[in-house]
Design a protein around this motif. Sequence first.
Motif, PDB file in Angstrom:
ATOM      1  N   GLY A  15       0.815  -1.186   0.039  1.00  0.00           N
ATOM      2  CA  GLY A  15      -0.121   0.020   0.111  1.00  0.00           C
ATOM      3  C   GLY A  15       0.737   1.316   0.032  1.00  0.00           C
ATOM      4  N   GLY A  77      -2.750  -2.276   3.293  1.00  0.00           N
ATOM      5  CA  GLY A  77      -1.925  -2.597   2.076  1.00  0.00           C
ATOM      6  C   GLY A  77      -2.339  -4.244   1.675  1.00  0.00           C
ATOM      7  N   CYS A 119      -6.897  -1.631  -0.158  1.00  0.00           N
ATOM      8  CA  CYS A 119      -6.037  -2.562  -0.617  1.00  0.00           C
ATOM      9  C   CYS A 119      -5.868  -3.706   0.246  1.00  0.00           C
ATOM     10  N   CYS A 167      -9.866   4.709   0.764  1.00  0.00           N
ATOM     11  CA  CYS A 167      -8.817   4.786   0.239  1.00  0.00           C
ATOM     12  C   CYS A 167      -8.355   6.372   0.224  1.00  0.00           C
TER      13      CYS A 167
END
Length: 335
Positions: A15, A77, A119, A167
């Motif tokens: 990420g 991530g 992610c 995000c």
Amino acid sequence: MAKESLQLMWLQSGGCGGCSLSLLCAENPDLYTALASHGIELLWHPALSVGPEDGFLALLQRIVRGEQRLDILCLEGAVMTGPNGTGAFHRLSGSGRPMMAVVKELAALAGQVVAVGSCAAYGGVTAGGGNHTQAVGLHYVGRKRGGLLGAAFRARQGLPVINVAGCPTHPNWVLECLAELADGSLTEAQLDPLGRPRAYTDTLVHHGCPRNEFYEYKASAEKLGQLGCLMEHLGCLGTQAHADCNLRLWNGEGSCLRGGYPCINCTAPGFQEPGHAFTATPKVAGIPVGLPTDMPKAWFVALASLSKAATPKRLRDNALAEHIVTPPATPVERP
Ligand code: SF4
Ligand code: SF4
């Protein structure tokens, strides 16, 4: 007897670190006060921790040997499983082990597992552009359950992976989720069909958007910077995006819409590749392809043409302006 504090480990994988940066913007209370007030101890965070004295790898070994409790594992991530499923693209520094294997091992030991950001939840940006690193989410690949841990995964306390998607994520989405885990109030019924806490996904980004009046009359902006609704021409997905960004503001006062940018539905799997520019609205015969959640197409078309016919001049003028050019009328009594 005093309750034992919950031991939380935060790992970062494929990420950008933006979810951690966002977390640091928590205020009233700040991150550390919030964790302490819910009895959560941060065992390790790659950017925020200086300890333990004997090093991170020794801490990992203590967890694996059962000498150190792991109550909550947060992963930020995506997990990169390439090349060819070996995970060798991303190795844990100092150990040589694929991060993929480390995450799997810890997830099996953790009381609760939280995917922080889109992610970690679904693959997100890391899985875009052909996904050359074979990035996957912890419990999903896009909309499909499975991911690194497999569809049947349950953490030790019985819950599936909790997908705090976004995000980045709003700091309070994360802290609220951790608080609910700490007091034992988060149940599976409070997760939506994509594993996201309903505390923030039972709302649409459209709710509370300051452009709502323009939306009602289909008074649309044609360029970024203009005040009108961004759905018709500029790609806004706020009527389909599950999140409370316009009710629970960012940094106390902001949201993408309030900053003049369309909602790109970043809490949803696959948002990173809409198949067109984020600021474009795909249309068929002049009608936007992605219609508001829960609204049949025929209704939308009928309502849109009715409301367009009734658009007040004030909204028509202001929709295409960068500042209010026609203020609301103020009735006055003449002497
Ligand atoms: S979800 Fe977005 S902000 Fe968070 S780590 Fe991934 S790319 Fe960065
Ligand atoms: S700009 Fe987007 S979120 Fe705001 S009113 Fe229009 S459709 Fe809704």
